[in-house]
Design a protein around this motif. Sequence first.
Motif, PDB file in Angstrom:
ATOM      1  N   THR A  93       9.873   2.567 -10.729  1.00 16.27           N
ATOM      2  CA  THR A  93       8.970   2.335 -12.322  1.00 16.27           C
ATOM      3  C   THR A  93       7.427   1.804 -12.260  1.00 16.27           C
ATOM      4  O   THR A  93       6.886   2.953 -13.139  1.00 16.27           O
ATOM      5  N   LEU A  94       6.720   2.652 -10.693  1.00 20.37           N
ATOM      6  CA  LEU A  94       5.559   2.598 -11.023  1.00 20.37           C
ATOM      7  C   LEU A  94       5.527   3.377 -11.795  1.00 20.37           C
ATOM      8  O   LEU A  94       4.109   3.913 -11.652  1.00 20.37           O
ATOM      9  N   SER A  95       5.858   4.539 -10.785  1.00 21.59           N
ATOM     10  CA  SER A  95       5.667   5.960 -11.522  1.00 21.59           C
ATOM     11  C   SER A  95       5.720   6.136 -12.684  1.00 21.59           C
ATOM     12  O   SER A  95       4.786   7.007 -13.351  1.00 21.59           O
ATOM     13  N   LEU A  96       6.621   6.208 -13.287  1.00 19.69           N
ATOM     14  CA  LEU A  96       6.344   6.261 -14.576  1.00 19.69           C
ATOM     15  C   LEU A  96       5.994   5.566 -15.643  1.00 19.69           C
ATOM     16  O   LEU A  96       5.346   6.058 -16.273  1.00 19.69           O
ATOM     17  N   ASN A  97       5.547   4.666 -14.951  1.00 25.50           N
ATOM     18  CA  ASN A  97       4.641   3.466 -15.977  1.00 25.50           C
ATOM     19  C   ASN A  97       3.224   3.933 -15.285  1.00 25.50           C
ATOM     20  O   ASN A  97       2.223   4.407 -16.482  1.00 25.50           O
ATOM     21  N   ALA A  98       2.670   4.077 -14.393  1.00 21.11           N
ATOM     22  CA  ALA A  98       1.446   4.528 -14.077  1.00 21.11           C
ATOM     23  C   ALA A  98       0.844   6.398 -15.161  1.00 21.11           C
ATOM     24  O   ALA A  98       0.312   7.219 -15.263  1.00 21.11           O
ATOM     25  N   GLY A  99       2.103   7.189 -14.463  1.00 18.33           N
ATOM     26  CA  GLY A  99       1.926   8.570 -15.453  1.00 18.33           C
ATOM     27  C   GLY A  99       1.968   8.755 -16.855  1.00 18.33           C
ATOM     28  O   GLY A  99       1.635   9.176 -17.495  1.00 18.33           O
TER      29      GLY A  99
ATOM     30  N   VAL B  19       1.412  -0.733   0.085  1.00 16.05           N
ATOM     31  CA  VAL B  19       0.144   0.066  -0.147  1.00 16.05           C
ATOM     32  C   VAL B  19       1.020   1.468   0.017  1.00 16.05           C
ATOM     33  O   VAL B  19       0.825   2.346  -1.265  1.00 16.05           O
ATOM     34  N   GLN B  20       2.230   0.887   0.932  1.00 18.61           N
ATOM     35  CA  GLN B  20       2.919   2.464   1.099  1.00 18.61           C
ATOM     36  C   GLN B  20       3.605   2.260  -0.830  1.00 18.61           C
ATOM     37  O   GLN B  20       3.725   3.515  -1.278  1.00 18.61           O
ATOM     38  N   VAL B  21       4.346   1.768  -0.965  1.00 13.81           N
ATOM     39  CA  VAL B  21       4.792   2.083  -2.409  1.00 13.81           C
ATOM     40  C   VAL B  21       3.688   2.132  -3.348  1.00 13.81           C
ATOM     41  O   VAL B  21       3.987   4.065  -4.308  1.00 13.81           O
ATOM     42  N   THR B  22       2.446   1.922  -2.899  1.00 15.01           N
ATOM     43  CA  THR B  22       1.394   2.271  -4.497  1.00 15.01           C
ATOM     44  C   THR B  22       1.186   3.608  -4.277  1.00 15.01           C
ATOM     45  O   THR B  22       0.240   4.263  -4.928  1.00 15.01           O
ATOM     46  N   VAL B  23       0.954   3.738  -3.207  1.00 18.37           N
ATOM     47  CA  VAL B  23       0.701   5.369  -3.220  1.00 18.37           C
ATOM     48  C   VAL B  23       1.297   5.965  -2.746  1.00 18.37           C
ATOM     49  O   VAL B  23       0.732   7.259  -3.841  1.00 18.37           O
ATOM     50  N   ILE B  24       3.006   6.000  -2.959  1.00 17.87           N
ATOM     51  CA  ILE B  24       3.787   6.594  -3.034  1.00 17.87           C
ATOM     52  C   ILE B  24       3.475   7.201  -4.926  1.00 17.87           C
ATOM     53  O   ILE B  24       3.516   7.825  -5.769  1.00 17.87           O
ATOM     54  N   SER B  25       3.675   5.947  -5.469  1.00 17.10           N
ATOM     55  CA  SER B  25       4.001   6.010  -6.394  1.00 17.10           C
ATOM     56  C   SER B  25       3.295   6.355  -7.290  1.00 17.10           C
ATOM     57  O   SER B  25       3.427   7.585  -8.412  1.00 17.10           O
TER      58      SER B  25
ATOM     59  N   ASP C  88       0.156  -4.551  -9.582  1.00 23.03           N
ATOM     60  CA  ASP C  88       1.455  -4.855 -10.377  1.00 23.03           C
ATOM     61  C   ASP C  88       2.764  -4.163  -9.338  1.00 23.03           C
ATOM     62  O   ASP C  88       3.806  -5.215  -9.918  1.00 23.03           O
ATOM     63  N   THR C  89       2.126  -3.612  -7.596  1.00 24.58           N
ATOM     64  CA  THR C  89       3.244  -4.311  -6.892  1.00 24.58           C
ATOM     65  C   THR C  89       3.724  -6.018  -7.134  1.00 24.58           C
ATOM     66  O   THR C  89       4.741  -6.008  -6.981  1.00 24.58           O
ATOM     67  N   SER C  90       2.941  -6.569  -6.844  1.00 23.03           N
ATOM     68  CA  SER C  90       3.216  -8.090  -7.293  1.00 23.03           C
ATOM     69  C   SER C  90       4.504  -8.300  -7.548  1.00 23.03           C
ATOM     70  O   SER C  90       4.925  -9.747  -8.115  1.00 23.03           O
ATOM     71  N   ILE C  91       4.217  -7.915  -9.443  1.00 24.79           N
ATOM     72  CA  ILE C  91       5.035  -8.205 -10.028  1.00 24.79           C
ATOM     73  C   ILE C  91       6.527  -7.802  -9.461  1.00 24.79           C
ATOM     74  O   ILE C  91       7.700  -8.576  -9.837  1.00 24.79           O
ATOM     75  N   LEU C  92       6.921  -6.404  -8.571  1.00 28.55           N
ATOM     76  CA  LEU C  92       8.386  -6.022  -8.205  1.00 28.55           C
ATOM     77  C   LEU C  92       8.939  -7.038  -7.525  1.00 28.55           C
ATOM     78  O   LEU C  92       9.965  -6.238  -6.937  1.00 28.55           O
ATOM     79  N   TYR C  93       7.840  -8.177  -7.021  1.00 30.92           N
ATOM     80  CA  TYR C  93       8.685  -9.011  -5.931  1.00 30.92           C
ATOM     81  C   TYR C  93      10.667  -9.344  -6.478  1.00 30.92           C
ATOM     82  O   TYR C  93      11.274  -9.502  -5.188  1.00 30.92           O
ATOM     83  N   ALA C  94      10.224  -9.554  -7.791  1.00 31.96           N
ATOM     84  CA  ALA C  94      11.400 -10.367  -8.301  1.00 31.96           C
ATOM     85  C   ALA C  94      12.323  -9.396  -7.859  1.00 31.96           C
ATOM     86  O   ALA C  94      13.209  -9.742  -8.955  1.00 31.96           O
ATOM     87  N   ILE C  95      12.484  -8.166  -7.610  1.00 30.30           N
ATOM     88  CA  ILE C  95      13.380  -7.495  -7.278  1.00 30.30           C
ATOM     89  C   ILE C  95      14.286  -7.414  -6.298  1.00 30.30           C
ATOM     90  O   ILE C  95      14.272  -6.311  -5.812  1.00 30.30           O
ATOM     91  N   GLY C  96      13.074  -7.659  -5.272  1.00 30.33           N
ATOM     92  CA  GLY C  96      12.734  -8.285  -4.042  1.00 30.33           C
ATOM     93  C   GLY C  96      12.828  -6.470  -3.248  1.00 30.33           C
ATOM     94  O   GLY C  96      12.901  -6.552  -2.110  1.00 30.33           O
ATOM     95  N   LEU C  97      11.176  -6.065  -3.675  1.00 33.23           N
ATOM     96  CA  LEU C  97      10.570  -5.484  -2.995  1.00 33.23           C
ATOM     97  C   LEU C  97       9.732  -5.843  -1.805  1.00 33.23           C
ATOM     98  O   LEU C  97       9.392  -6.419  -2.036  1.00 33.23           O
ATOM     99  N   PRO C  98       9.671  -5.691  -0.557  1.00 36.21           N
ATOM    100  CA  PRO C  98       9.326  -5.218   0.548  1.00 36.21           C
ATOM    101  C   PRO C  98       8.005  -5.194   0.382  1.00 36.21           C
ATOM    102  O   PRO C  98       7.260  -4.832   1.477  1.00 36.21           O
ATOM    103  N   GLU C  99       6.856  -6.341  -0.394  1.00 33.10           N
ATOM    104  CA  GLU C  99       6.098  -6.416  -0.834  1.00 33.10           C
ATOM    105  C   GLU C  99       5.384  -7.960  -0.385  1.00 33.10           C
ATOM    106  O   GLU C  99       5.285  -8.302   0.267  1.00 33.10           O
ATOM    107  N   LEU C 100       3.703  -8.191  -0.063  1.00 40.53           N
ATOM    108  CA  LEU C 100       2.370  -8.962  -0.151  1.00 40.53           C
ATOM    109  C   LEU C 100       2.863 -10.107  -0.484  1.00 40.53           C
ATOM    110  O   LEU C 100       3.391 -11.445  -0.181  1.00 40.53           O
ATOM    111  N   MET C 101       3.670 -10.032  -2.322  1.00 42.36           N
ATOM    112  CA  MET C 101       4.137 -11.174  -2.784  1.00 42.36           C
ATOM    113  C   MET C 101       5.422 -11.632  -2.167  1.00 42.36           C
ATOM    114  O   MET C 101       5.639 -12.095  -1.959  1.00 42.36           O
ATOM    115  N   GLN C 102       6.336 -10.868  -1.894  1.00 43.62           N
ATOM    116  CA  GLN C 102       7.192 -11.272  -1.515  1.00 43.62           C
ATOM    117  C   GLN C 102       7.007 -12.103   0.162  1.00 43.62           C
ATOM    118  O   GLN C 102       7.806 -13.231   0.474  1.00 43.62           O
TER     119      GLN C 102
END
Length: 209
Positions: free
Chosen positions: A82-88, A10-16, A147-161
Amino acid sequence: MLVKGLGGTVQVTVISLLIATLLGLFCCLLQISGKKPLQWISQIYIDVMRGVPVMVLSFFIYFGVPNGLGIRLTAVQAGVITLSLNAGAYLSEIFRGGIQAVNVGQMEAARSLGLPYGRAMRKVILPQAVRIVIPSMVNQFIITLKDTSILYAIGLPELMQSGSLIVARTFRSFEVWATVAVIYFIIIFILSKISKRIERRLHNGKGKG
C-alpha cells in the motif's frame, strides 16, 4: 510495546520507500519516454494512486485481493504494498519535476559528446535531478511515516496498534496517546530539520558554484 511498535513503523516505512523510489523512478522514465502508450500507463497509475485514499487502498489490498485472487497477504506485506504504491506515484512526479528542472543544455551537451540517451540520462541528468529533489524526497518520507498510522486498521504491527493494545489493557488513553503523539512529533521534527539542513546546504552549494 511502544518502542517495538515504533520499530515496526520505521521498518515498514523504510522498506516501502525503497520500493517506492524504484517504482517512482521507473514511472518517471515512462512519463518522459515520449512514447504515448508508456506515458498513458504511467499516468493512469499516478492518477489512480493519488485519487484513492490510503485506507481504501489498504483495505482493497488486504481484504479485496485475497478474496478476489486467492492470494494471502500478511498485514505487513499489505502495508508495504500500500505505502509503496501510494508513495511511488508521488515520487514519480517529484523525479519528473527534478529532471525537468535540469537545464536542457545538459542533455544536448552529453549527446553532442556521443553519449546515447540512456547513458546521458543515467550519468548526467539523473545525478543532478536527484540533488534537486532530495528535500522533496525527505518530505515524502515524512508523509509516508505518518501514513503508517492509518494502517493499524488492517492490523499492521506499528506504533498506533501498540498504543491501542496498551489502552485496551490499561484504560489510560490520555497518557498513552499523548506519548504516541510525542513520539511521532519528535521523529517528524528531526526529519524536518534534516530536510531543511539538506536544502540549505544544496542552496549554499549552488551559490558557491
